[in-house]
Design a protein around this motif. Structure first.
Motif, PDB file in Angstrom:
ATOM      1  N   VAL A 185      24.885  47.515  44.596  1.00 40.67           N
ATOM      2  CA  VAL A 185      25.593  46.308  45.018  1.00 40.67           C
ATOM      3  C   VAL A 185      26.257  45.643  43.815  1.00 40.67           C
ATOM      4  N   GLY A 186      25.540  45.567  42.716  1.00 41.59           N
ATOM      5  CA  GLY A 186      26.118  44.993  41.501  1.00 41.59           C
ATOM      6  C   GLY A 186      27.348  45.751  41.048  1.00 41.59           C
ATOM      7  N   HIS A 187      27.273  47.071  41.106  1.00 47.97           N
ATOM      8  CA  HIS A 187      28.414  47.909  40.724  1.00 47.97           C
ATOM      9  C   HIS A 187      29.603  47.633  41.644  1.00 47.97           C
ATOM     10  N   LEU A 188      29.346  47.576  42.951  1.00 45.49           N
ATOM     11  CA  LEU A 188      30.430  47.313  43.903  1.00 45.49           C
ATOM     12  C   LEU A 188      31.059  45.943  43.681  1.00 45.49           C
ATOM     13  N   LEU A 189      30.222  44.944  43.425  1.00 41.87           N
ATOM     14  CA  LEU A 189      30.757  43.598  43.187  1.00 41.87           C
ATOM     15  C   LEU A 189      31.586  43.545  41.911  1.00 41.87           C
ATOM     16  N   ARG A 190      31.123  44.234  40.864  1.00 46.01           N
ATOM     17  CA  ARG A 190      31.907  44.270  39.621  1.00 46.01           C
ATOM     18  C   ARG A 190      33.230  44.987  39.848  1.00 46.01           C
ATOM     19  N   GLU A 191      33.215  46.051  40.629  1.00 49.32           N
ATOM     20  CA  GLU A 191      34.438  46.797  40.920  1.00 49.32           C
ATOM     21  C   GLU A 191      35.404  45.935  41.731  1.00 49.32           C
ATOM     22  N   GLN A 192      34.886  45.208  42.706  1.00 50.32           N
ATOM     23  CA  GLN A 192      35.735  44.302  43.480  1.00 50.32           C
ATOM     24  C   GLN A 192      36.314  43.224  42.586  1.00 50.32           C
ATOM     25  N   ASP A 193      35.505  42.688  41.712  1.00 43.95           N
ATOM     26  CA  ASP A 193      35.951  41.651  40.796  1.00 43.95           C
ATOM     27  C   ASP A 193      37.042  42.192  39.876  1.00 43.95           C
ATOM     28  N   ARG A 194      36.838  43.411  39.403  1.00 45.91           N
ATOM     29  CA  ARG A 194      37.821  44.033  38.524  1.00 45.91           C
ATOM     30  C   ARG A 194      39.164  44.178  39.234  1.00 45.91           C
ATOM     31  N   ARG A 195      39.125  44.477  40.514  1.00 47.01           N
ATOM     32  CA  ARG A 195      40.350  44.636  41.295  1.00 47.01           C
ATOM     33  C   ARG A 195      40.911  43.304  41.784  1.00 47.01           C
ATOM     34  N   GLY A 196      40.144  42.245  41.641  1.00 51.92           N
ATOM     35  CA  GLY A 196      40.584  40.944  42.109  1.00 51.92           C
ATOM     36  C   GLY A 196      40.181  40.653  43.535  1.00 51.92           C
ATOM     37  N   GLU A 197      39.492  41.604  44.173  1.00 50.64           N
ATOM     38  CA  GLU A 197      39.076  41.416  45.562  1.00 50.64           C
ATOM     39  C   GLU A 197      38.024  40.325  45.676  1.00 50.64           C
ATOM     40  N   GLY A 198      37.172  40.219  44.679  1.00 54.08           N
ATOM     41  CA  GLY A 198      36.135  39.198  44.699  1.00 54.08           C
ATOM     42  C   GLY A 198      36.728  37.799  44.670  1.00 54.08           C
ATOM     43  N   ALA A 199      37.810  37.632  43.914  1.00 51.55           N
ATOM     44  CA  ALA A 199      38.449  36.325  43.823  1.00 51.55           C
ATOM     45  C   ALA A 199      39.014  35.913  45.176  1.00 51.55           C
ATOM     46  N   ARG A 200      39.670  36.828  45.848  1.00 48.94           N
ATOM     47  CA  ARG A 200      40.234  36.498  47.157  1.00 48.94           C
ATOM     48  C   ARG A 200      39.134  36.239  48.167  1.00 48.94           C
ATOM     49  N   ARG A 201      38.068  37.002  48.079  1.00 46.36           N
ATOM     50  CA  ARG A 201      36.969  36.856  49.019  1.00 46.36           C
ATOM     51  C   ARG A 201      36.329  35.480  48.888  1.00 46.36           C
ATOM     52  N   HIS A 202      36.243  34.973  47.680  1.00 44.26           N
ATOM     53  CA  HIS A 202      35.598  33.691  47.439  1.00 44.26           C
ATOM     54  C   HIS A 202      36.586  32.535  47.433  1.00 44.26           C
ATOM     55  N   GLY A 203      37.842  32.822  47.711  1.00 46.07           N
ATOM     56  CA  GLY A 203      38.838  31.758  47.756  1.00 46.07           C
ATOM     57  C   GLY A 203      39.199  31.199  46.388  1.00 46.07           C
ATOM     58  N   GLU A 204      38.901  31.936  45.343  1.00 43.10           N
ATOM     59  CA  GLU A 204      39.214  31.474  43.994  1.00 43.10           C
ATOM     60  C   GLU A 204      40.628  31.901  43.635  1.00 43.10           C
ATOM     61  N   VAL A 205      41.251  31.114  42.785  1.00 35.81           N
ATOM     62  CA  VAL A 205      42.571  31.475  42.276  1.00 35.81           C
ATOM     63  C   VAL A 205      42.366  32.043  40.884  1.00 35.81           C
ATOM     64  N   ARG A 206      42.871  33.232  40.682  1.00 37.74           N
ATOM     65  CA  ARG A 206      42.738  33.856  39.356  1.00 37.74           C
ATOM     66  C   ARG A 206      44.113  34.282  38.874  1.00 37.74           C
ATOM     67  N   ARG A 207      44.216  34.291  37.584  1.00 36.48           N
ATOM     68  CA  ARG A 207      45.433  34.728  36.951  1.00 36.48           C
ATOM     69  C   ARG A 207      45.488  36.246  36.960  1.00 36.48           C
ATOM     70  N   GLN A 208      46.558  36.773  37.551  1.00 32.24           N
ATOM     71  CA  GLN A 208      46.748  38.208  37.539  1.00 32.24           C
ATOM     72  C   GLN A 208      48.203  38.490  37.155  1.00 32.24           C
ATOM     73  N   SER A 209      48.380  39.352  36.237  1.00 29.08           N
ATOM     74  CA  SER A 209      49.708  39.741  35.758  1.00 29.08           C
ATOM     75  C   SER A 209      50.563  38.541  35.345  1.00 29.08           C
ATOM     76  N   GLY A 210      49.926  37.558  34.775  1.00 28.22           N
ATOM     77  CA  GLY A 210      50.642  36.398  34.255  1.00 28.22           C
ATOM     78  C   GLY A 210      51.027  35.369  35.290  1.00 28.22           C
ATOM     79  N   SER A 211      50.673  35.589  36.555  1.00 29.66           N
ATOM     80  CA  SER A 211      50.991  34.581  37.580  1.00 29.66           C
ATOM     81  C   SER A 211      49.724  33.979  38.126  1.00 29.66           C
ATOM     82  N   VAL A 212      49.851  32.861  38.809  1.00 33.91           N
ATOM     83  CA  VAL A 212      48.698  32.174  39.375  1.00 33.91           C
ATOM     84  C   VAL A 212      48.652  32.408  40.856  1.00 33.91           C
TER      85      VAL A 212
END
Length: 71
Positions: free
Chosen positions: A44-71
């Protein structure tokens, strides 16, 4: 606290009523279950880290993260 922790409490109260051999078997079984629990936690930890790496975790939690220089 995990489900296994709750089961361990019950098992420990049962141990005095068990034969030595049954107590050993119970310990072996609970050790095996604990190892499976650890493997699941690692997976589960591995999957969550992988999702976070892809930015899926941010969308899932409703967080705004900087990706490719945009907000």
């Amino acid at each position: 606290m995990t489900i296994l922790d709750l089961v361990l409490d019950d098992a420990n109260s049962l141990k005095p009523k068990l034969s030595h051999r049954d107590s050993q078997k119970l310990d072996e079984y609970l050790t095996s279950v604990r190892e499976v629990e650890r493997q699941i936690e690692r997976a589960v930890g591995h999957l969550l880290r992988e999702q976070d790496r892809r930015g899926e975790g941010a969308r899932r939690h409703g967080e705004v993260r900087r990706q490719s220089g945009s907000v």
